[in-house]
Design an enzyme around this catalytic site. Sequence first.
Site, PDB file in Angstrom:
ATOM      1  N   CYS A 179      59.310  48.702  14.840  1.00  0.00           N
ATOM      2  CA  CYS A 179      59.259  48.204  16.214  1.00  0.00           C
ATOM      3  C   CYS A 179      60.562  48.384  16.992  1.00  0.00           C
ATOM      4  O   CYS A 179      60.597  48.143  18.189  1.00  0.00           O
ATOM      5  CB  CYS A 179      58.846  46.736  16.217  1.00  0.00           C
ATOM      6  SG  CYS A 179      57.289  46.506  15.329  1.00  0.00           S
ATOM      7  N   HIS A 319      62.421  41.702  23.654  1.00  0.00           N
ATOM      8  CA  HIS A 319      61.459  42.156  22.626  1.00  0.00           C
ATOM      9  C   HIS A 319      60.202  41.301  22.795  1.00  0.00           C
ATOM     10  O   HIS A 319      59.100  41.823  22.859  1.00  0.00           O
ATOM     11  CB  HIS A 319      62.090  41.988  21.252  1.00  0.00           C
ATOM     12  CG  HIS A 319      61.226  42.452  20.117  1.00  0.00           C
ATOM     13  ND1 HIS A 319      60.748  43.736  20.034  1.00  0.00           N
ATOM     14  CD2 HIS A 319      60.763  41.802  19.023  1.00  0.00           C
ATOM     15  CE1 HIS A 319      60.025  43.864  18.928  1.00  0.00           C
ATOM     16  NE2 HIS A 319      60.014  42.708  18.290  1.00  0.00           N
ATOM     17  N   GLU A 330      64.794  35.011  19.087  1.00  0.00           N
ATOM     18  CA  GLU A 330      65.335  35.833  20.174  1.00  0.00           C
ATOM     19  C   GLU A 330      65.985  34.953  21.237  1.00  0.00           C
ATOM     20  O   GLU A 330      67.052  35.285  21.752  1.00  0.00           O
ATOM     21  CB  GLU A 330      64.237  36.701  20.804  1.00  0.00           C
ATOM     22  CG  GLU A 330      64.809  37.636  21.869  1.00  0.00           C
ATOM     23  CD  GLU A 330      63.829  38.678  22.363  1.00  0.00           C
ATOM     24  OE1 GLU A 330      62.621  38.592  22.050  1.00  0.00           O
ATOM     25  OE2 GLU A 330      64.276  39.596  23.088  1.00  0.00           O
ATOM     26  N   LYS A 351      55.522  42.994  26.942  1.00  0.00           N
ATOM     27  CA  LYS A 351      54.441  42.780  25.984  1.00  0.00           C
ATOM     28  C   LYS A 351      53.459  41.718  26.478  1.00  0.00           C
ATOM     29  O   LYS A 351      52.316  41.681  26.024  1.00  0.00           O
ATOM     30  CB  LYS A 351      54.995  42.390  24.613  1.00  0.00           C
ATOM     31  CG  LYS A 351      55.824  43.508  23.955  1.00  0.00           C
ATOM     32  CD  LYS A 351      56.352  43.105  22.584  1.00  0.00           C
ATOM     33  CE  LYS A 351      57.098  44.245  21.896  1.00  0.00           C
ATOM     34  NZ  LYS A 351      58.425  44.496  22.468  1.00  0.00           N
ATOM     35  N   HIS A 356      51.926  44.772  22.278  1.00  0.00           N
ATOM     36  CA  HIS A 356      53.019  45.309  21.480  1.00  0.00           C
ATOM     37  C   HIS A 356      52.671  46.742  21.093  1.00  0.00           C
ATOM     38  O   HIS A 356      51.740  46.963  20.308  1.00  0.00           O
ATOM     39  CB  HIS A 356      53.189  44.447  20.230  1.00  0.00           C
ATOM     40  CG  HIS A 356      54.436  44.707  19.444  1.00  0.00           C
ATOM     41  ND1 HIS A 356      55.238  45.813  19.627  1.00  0.00           N
ATOM     42  CD2 HIS A 356      55.014  43.980  18.453  1.00  0.00           C
ATOM     43  CE1 HIS A 356      56.260  45.750  18.790  1.00  0.00           C
ATOM     44  NE2 HIS A 356      56.150  44.662  18.066  1.00  0.00           N
ATOM     45  N   PHE A 415      60.295  44.411  11.869  1.00  0.00           N
ATOM     46  CA  PHE A 415      60.099  43.901  10.504  1.00  0.00           C
ATOM     47  C   PHE A 415      61.092  44.651   9.650  1.00  0.00           C
ATOM     48  O   PHE A 415      61.300  45.848   9.840  1.00  0.00           O
ATOM     49  CB  PHE A 415      58.712  44.294   9.989  1.00  0.00           C
ATOM     50  CG  PHE A 415      57.612  43.398  10.424  1.00  0.00           C
ATOM     51  CD1 PHE A 415      56.282  43.822  10.328  1.00  0.00           C
ATOM     52  CD2 PHE A 415      57.847  42.132  10.925  1.00  0.00           C
ATOM     53  CE1 PHE A 415      55.243  42.993  10.725  1.00  0.00           C
ATOM     54  CE2 PHE A 415      56.819  41.295  11.327  1.00  0.00           C
ATOM     55  CZ  PHE A 415      55.511  41.747  11.222  1.00  0.00           C
TER      56      PHE A 415
END
Lengths: 427, 132, 338
Positions: A179, A319, A330, A351, A356, A415
């Site tokens: 990502c 993000h 975040e 998003k 996403h 991730f």
Amino acid sequence: MSARRRVVVTGAGVVAPAAPDVPGLWKNLLEGRSAVGPIRRFDASAFPTRIAAEAVAPSGGPASVLERELGGRGRIWDFAVEAASQALAAAGLAPRGPWAASAGLSVATGMGTYGHAEVFGAAAAGTARGGFDGKAFAEELRIGLLPHAADRQSPGALAARLARAAGIGGPLLASMTACAGGTEAIGDAFRWIRRAEADVVLAGASDSEIYPMGLASFCLLGTLSRRNEEPARASRPFDGERDGFVLGEGAGFVVLEEREHARARGADILAEVAGFGSACDAWRVTDPHPEGLGAVLAMRRALDDALLSPGDIGYVNAHGTSTRGGDRVEARALGEVFGPRLGGVAVSSTKSMIGHLTVAAGAVEAIVTALSLRDGRVHPTLNQELPDPECEIDTVPEGARRVALRAALSSSFAFGGQTACLAFVRA
Amino acid sequence: MKPSPSEIEARVLSIVADALDQPAERVALDSSLVDDLGAESIDFLDIVFRLESAFGLKIPEEEIWQGSFDGVGDDPDAIAERLAQLKARRPGFRWDRIPARPTRSDLPRLITVGTVVEYLEKRLSEGAASPE
Amino acid sequence: MKERRAVVTGLGLVTPLGPSLQATRSTLAAGRSATAPATLFDASPFASALAGEVRDLDARARFRVSKALKLCDRRTRFAVCAAAMALEDAHFPAGPSDDLGVAIGTSGSDLGAEELSAALARADDPALAARDTAAFGEAALGGLNPLWLLVHLPNMTSAHVAIQLEARGPNTTVMTGWAAGLAAIAEGAAWIVEGRADAVLAGGADSAVHPFAFAAFEQEGLLSGPSPLVPAEGAAVVLLEERETALARGARILGEVGAHSLAAGPRLAALAAGARPAPSQRLERHAGNLLAAHAPAALVLALVEGLSGPVAAVAAGPAGEASSLLILPPDGAARSAA
């Protein structure tokens, strides 16, 4: 010390949910339109999450030049070809033109493209006699294999073939930091130009996880929203009632160019890329570092690289996935980087409207950030209904906002803990 | 046939030890999966999957963990009250490591091997198991 | 600002010839070959079943947090082990570092044939799941290990290296096919020169000994004919450091990263001219093709013998991807400090 080479964006292209190009996407975002709906591509009735933000690669148009050589390899390739073609066209660069031989290509893609029956026909054969029959699996896979398997299995093949089709002969890099990949692909391109490895680089990312196995794998990790009855309200980054992210898909590509090179040929300049930073939490496999260490490092490194300080930043394209833990971390990281200035920074999550886009997210969101600087406007974060005391940031809840912007950040976290951040300044 | 309580306990201990790669002697009923055995979120998914396979059960996500905190929500006072009840029931647990006013995100730390065993005993006595 | 330079201070290697640099060299010196019909899966349906497989690797010994092993596929285990070996070889101080980066190159992914079959095994009609997504959904959601995606996502390879070795510098997974490992080393060197990291674990890790890779190779005709491709596996990781930092801590310097290219064509050839080539072909004859790890492995074998002149490593893949790297002997100052 010689003056640093400066890098600008001279073209951009996207394929995004509910938007076949850059103007379409930007319009939707400013109007606060959600592209999330029930999954139509396949029967998702057996899945706990049945919503997504699907995209369609338009046919005809500038892509026809490249698609002849790159067709037949699935949606991820089709999105990439379309978005890359749009970016080149916007930059006024024809495929195989004189600019290409020394130009570079930096691409991030997903983990490969497979047909459902191709894989699961083999899996079914492998289980037909009870226990695991590896020979039957291999035999069935051989027989059922669709064309261009080597290309489809290797993300690097997309980069190599796209480069060849466009006549690009300079540095080539394919990366896959999940990502964070889209942000990184643009960051790597920026670095090449700054250290004079190229004057022009085509950079971007493409991905789709909206297929049965992709959906299943994310459902199993418990990371997806289950607000199936109200798809447009499911993606709600930083909101108190968030319950996971919504899958989107698509591609974003930019043409990055050395600034004097761009000015000399009279190219349109969208924004300037001023810096790039990246890091790794090195903490847990999926749980982010509780203080958001990797995120803080990436943002600070981007700022330092750009010779900017937090006070210069008026907008952060976050993000912001809409997961409980990720958004909280975040917010913490933003607090750590901006300190008391955080209240003066607009933070919105693309998003919230297009879901996403996994590997492609960072690339599409970088383009959105550049557009924000060009127009002095930032898009809202949708679905801000219940404040979360652990996410005290200004998420632009009221609708698109005019902001006199000088500089902005675009961040992505993956991730595995990889983090990446781009710093842009107004051209 | 329904496994006996000691069989359930033995299987759970073994699954947890395996999933968290811990030696058997480190895994006790009062061991916190997070604080004593190093579990992160995905380990909970892994453990549930292994339990489902081992006991032939479908374990709805979160159900196994909610047990202690059913219906409590996010209200700090309600959480504190439920906490007091749990302390009375589980004197052997390391309560000193849990903050006096825990939030929702602290709660996974309360999950022990014993929590899991209790849940399975309850499910299996409801006759929900299918033959292996 | 003084120009920064990237030097090589540590080497780590895992190949079918041996689970370490030393073991690999011994087997090569004895002239033994490690290629044989695959045992990791039944490759008999394919035109060639020959493979190069890593054996006897004690991955557990190299994992600081052993719980992660269950999430690590073969290439990731190789990567972590080779990276740990490189740090050890360099006598690099252990412990968390914000300035230690990780750049690993790999090619495709094994999707886990056995796991996928197990997912369908509980369905009443597994073949239906291959055609009907509702049937598939039920089977997969009940029967597939929820951690599946994390095991097979390619970026997890460099993520696990970072987690195990506590490296918080820049982190990337390069995927330019067979050129990826060498490209990762080139990128790592660039990070150092740019001041983004003071040290980088860089190299390639790959495992092509699975049915997905074999099926794709066969489709390309690579498994047929008198000298078929022998898909193999392994990892080769070097520790790169900024030269002044390395000298200051008394590190032994094996060589300095010179020119490198991520482009195919004339730049590639010019780079390699006049330099000794790394022993890629010899490695392939004995161990098979390690794909993204191949060129880095050949480079490691060249570096361990000591450099009297520059050595060039070149990698090229079937889709046209390419990378090349020149390593120069350490200069006088570095040599006398070692």
